[in-house]
Structures are given as C-alpha cells and as structure tokens.
Design an enzyme around this catalytic site. Structure first.
Site, PDB file in Angstrom:
ATOM      1  CE  LYS A  92      40.182  40.330  39.224  1.00 31.32           C
ATOM      2  NZ  LYS A  92      41.303  39.380  39.061  1.00 31.32           N
ATOM      3  CG  ASP A 129      42.918  42.634  38.114  1.00 26.26           C
ATOM      4  OD1 ASP A 129      43.293  41.447  38.126  1.00 26.26           O
ATOM      5  OD2 ASP A 129      42.429  43.165  37.096  1.00 26.26           O
TER       6      ASP A 129
HETATM    7  N1  GLU Z   1      44.245  40.024  40.360  1.00 23.56           N
HETATM    8  C1  GLU Z   1      45.106  38.876  40.440  1.00 23.56           C
HETATM    9  C2  GLU Z   1      44.519  37.744  39.633  1.00 23.56           C
HETATM   10  O1  GLU Z   1      43.913  37.967  38.606  1.00 23.56           O
HETATM   11  C3  GLU Z   1      45.467  38.525  41.872  1.00 23.56           C
HETATM   12  C4  GLU Z   1      44.337  38.292  42.816  1.00 23.56           C
HETATM   13  C5  GLU Z   1      44.755  38.106  44.278  1.00 23.56           C
HETATM   14  O2  GLU Z   1      45.945  38.104  44.575  1.00 23.56           O
HETATM   15  O3  GLU Z   1      43.833  37.963  45.098  1.00 23.56           O
HETATM   16  O4  GLU Z   1      44.681  36.593  39.933  1.00 23.56           O
END
Ligand code: GLU
Length: 452
Positions: free
Chosen positions: A130, A170
């Site tokens: 992340k 996100d």
């Molecule tokens: N931010 C999204 C999550 O919490 C998607 C992450 C992504 O697609 O890599 O899963």
C-alpha cells in the site's frame, strides 16, 4: 528449546506494540488477524518454528520520501509519500495508493498487511502493498493534482514495476490521479507497461475495474445471505460513504433488490426512506466524480430525503449495514445500536471500518459479518484481471470481466466457509475464515522458500 514455543498471543501482541510505537491502526489490524491465526496454528508447529506470523507482521520494507510540488499561487509545498511493501510470497506487490491528509505510516502499514491476506483470498498471484501521501486532493485544482502526482511518481518509479509492485487507486486516488501517475511513469522510463491498475480503458485499463470493489461487496453480501436462505429483496440497507466503493455497492445492492436508504461523507449523511434508486445514484455519481460535490447537496435535488450533519448513518434502522467510507468509522456504540435495531448482516466495503470492539460484538452476536479483506476484494481482483489483460495485450468485454468477478467473489465466499464454519454449528465466522484462508496460502509459500 525454540524461543517460539513460549510465545502466546498476548506476548506476541506486546512485542508488536513495542516495536511499532504510535501505530495503533497497524497494531489493531495485526491483532484482528493474530486472534484467529494463533488458534489455527496451535497444533501446527511448523508455522511457529518458521515465525510466519512474526515475519508477515514485519513489512518487507517501508519506503518513505519527500514530495515537493508547487501550488497555483507559486508556493512550494512539501508532503510525505510512502510505499509499504508488506509481502511478495505469492506474487508481485499489489495494492492501492491513498491521498488523504490523515495518511501516515501506521495507516499504510495496516492497509499493506490487510492487502496481503485480501490478495491471497482472490486466488490470483498478488502480494500485498500500500502507498500514499498526506496530500489532500480536495479543493486542489486539476493542475495542482497533476503536479503533485508527477512529483510523487518521480520518486515512486524506482520502487515499482509490472513484475515488482503494481499500485492502483484508493481513497483520493481515482482515474484522474492514475492517469497523471501513469503518464509520468511512461515519460520517465520511456516504457509502456502495466505498472498501475485502474487505468483508463483507452490506455490499458479494464472494464468494470471502477465498479468492481462495490459490485463485489454486493455479490459477497448476496452469497452470505444465501447461507441463511435469505436474499437482498425486501431488506433495508444502510451504506456509509459516497465515493467509488459506496456508489457501486449501492448500485449492485439496488440491482439485487435491496433498498438502500443512506449515503454519507465527512459532513454527515443523507437518509432517503424511499430508496436511492438507479436514477438518484446516477445523479450522485456525476456530482461526486465530475463536480466533486458534497452529499448534503442531495436533499436540494431530492427534497423527500433529509440530511443529518456531523453523524454517521448507523442510527438509521436497517437489516444490513455496509460501511464504505474509511477505517474505524463504526464503533462499539454504533454496533450496539445496529444490533439493537435487528441488523442481520454487515459487509465491509472499506478497509477495517469496524473498531476491534465493534468487530467483537458482531462476532459474538453471530450475525453475518464479512471483513473487508473478503467483502471488498473485488477491486483488487479486477486489478489482477487488468494485469492479465495487459500481459496478453488484449481487453476483455464488460460481461466477461463481470462474470469473472462474480466467480472470484463466490470462490472467496467458499474459502471463508471452508475455514470459518464454527465446529458443530451452521454459523460461519467470516473473519476467521478470511484470516485463516489468506494466511494459509501465503504461509505455505513462505515455508517453500525457507528463511528469506
Ligand atoms: N485500494 C483497493 C483495495 O483496498 C484496490 C487495490 C488494487 O487494486 O491494487 O483493495
């Protein structure tokens, strides 16, 4: 004697807390997982000996960097950016980027940890990561956002890559921000690769990626209800948030027959007892995405609804609650109100929206309670499908991707049932199921690699 033989859950958590001072969100996320994993591995000494949970709860690396940019008045602004690469045992690091004033290392470490389990649950080969910055896109001009995204990527590009780490969006990062970051990556590296997901469909994005997180939550909820012989039809649903996840969860839940009566943002919530139908949702979508408006504007357009300032929507009586805003948005008190009103299911569209107390209350009440790492995995799952399409240099049709999403969500549901059924009962503990199924896949890959 091996040191691990003495370690129990409370000692493990005490050590984690000591090593991560001032990081309550990270400690909370690990605690929620560790409670189930210690139980699961109590008779499986190999996981203890190889310190698997201890290793999973120590990110592979935390990269932090300065992001300088110039605002429209010519002021030089300085933000802090991060990428937390938690674990790549089953595939390249994968996970979103969050731009929000409250982003800090604790938040990103909790999200990267959660992402590791979530990505494993999808069945696709993706590790967990992340990233983000304490940059608030709200109120910024397009050009300010562009300059920030370019500056952010000018550092981030050293740490990412199609086979290394593939970020996505996100909170605060949608199609616009992904476009600016992809453009800058392409420019600096002189290569067109699938380094990000959530791209525009014109340049390699997948159909249904925008909708996937919310749609997936709707499908997962329907699968959970089915285990009790229920369906969405005739049930009142309270949703928090009004961003991408909330809007598309509301859309799918409405399509499946549920009556969605609330949406919210940081200013308060709207309550529309007649239901936020497809037409009204289309209006919200255009307000929130194109005009970046506030949810309070809803009551001017639809006067039969009311706006309640400064509160989350959990006091509205409902059968089902779907938190889709942010972490720790649903407290123990909120959980008591929901349970008192007869709420029978909670599906988390956002990551860790329930405090530990709220989660424990839902577990103890034996309602249908799906953690985010299962219920909102549809977004990253379609990101995985976007990667596959990029590698194959093709794009699949909308219904092809949605059918794959439906299949993946029901497989995640099956995995939760397999590991979450409480012995001797019909009750499914989805939190335990998701934690154990996600852990087992990553842990077994780590065992295969030895001590690395
Ligand atoms: N931010 C999204 C999550 O919490 C998607 C992450 C992504 O697609 O890599 O899963």
């Amino acid at each position: 004697m091996a040191i691990t033989e003495h370690v129990d859950l409370s000692k493990f958590m005490a050590g984690l807390q000591k090593r991560n001072p001032g990081q309550p969100e990270f400690v909370q996320a690990v605690q929620e997982v560790a409670e189930d994993i210690f139980e699961f591995i109590k008779d499986k000494s190999v996981y203890h000996e190889y310190q698997i949970l201890r290793r999973l709860a120590e990110p592979d690396r935390v990269i932090s960097f300065r992001v300088c940019w110039e605002d429209d008045e010519g002021n030089i602004r300085v933000q802090r950016g991060w990428r937390v690469q938690n674990n790549n045992a089953i595939g390249p690091y994968k996970g979103g980027i969050r731009f929000h004033s409250a982003v800090d290392e604790s938040t990103l470490k909790f999200l990267a940890f959660e992402q590791t389990f979530k990505n494993a649950l999808t069945g696709l080969p993706m590790g967990g990561a992340k990233g983000g910055a304490n940059f608030n896109p709200r109120g910024k001009s397009d050009h300010e956002v562009m300059r920030f995204c370019q500056s952010f990527m000018t550092e981030l590009y050293r740490h990412v890559g199609a086979d290394v780490d593939v970020p996505a969006g996100d909170i605060g990062v949608g199609a616009r921000e992904i476009g600016y970051m992809f453009g800058q990556h392409k420019r600096i590296t002189n290569s067109f690769t699938g380094v990000l997901t959530g791209k525009g469909v014109e340049y390699g994005g997948s159909l249904i990626r925008t909708e996937a997180t919310g749609y997936g939550t709707g499908y997962f909820l329907a699968d959970m209800l089915k285990t009790r012989g229920l369906q969405l039809d005739g049930h009142t649903v309270v949703i928090s948030g009004s961003g991408n996840v909330a809007i598309h969860a509301a859309e799918k839940i409405t399509q499946l027959g549920g009556l969605v009566v609330t949406l919210s943002d940081s200013g308060g919530f709207i309550h529309d007892p007649k239901g936020i139908d497809a037409g009204k949702l289309a209006w919200v979508k255009s307000q929130k995405t194109r005009k970046r408006g506030r949810i309070s504007d809803y009551v001017r357009e639809f006067p039969e609804a009311e706006f309640i300032a400064g509160r989350p929507p959990w006091c509205v009586p409902c059968d089902i609650a779907v938190p889709c805003a942010t972490q720790n948005e649903l407290t123990g008190d909120d959980a008591r109100v929901l349970l008192g009103n007869g709420c029978l299911a909670v599906a988390e569209g956002s990551n860790m929206p329930c405090t530990l107390e709220a989660a424990h209350l839902f577990k103890a009440a034996e309602i249908l309670y799906a953690p985010g790492k299962a219920a909102n995995a549809g977004g990253v799952a379609v990101s995985g499908l976007e990667i596959s399409q990029n590698v194959a240099r093709m794009s699949w049709k909308q219904n092809e991707v949605e059918q794959l999403l439906v299949g993946i969500m029901s497989e995640i549901h099956d995995r939760c049932v397999e590991y979450g059924r409480r012995a001797g009962t019909n009750h499914i503990d989805y939190v335990r199921g998701a934690n154990v199924a996600g852990f087992k896949k990553v842990a077994d890959a780590m065992l295969a690699f030895g001590v690395v």
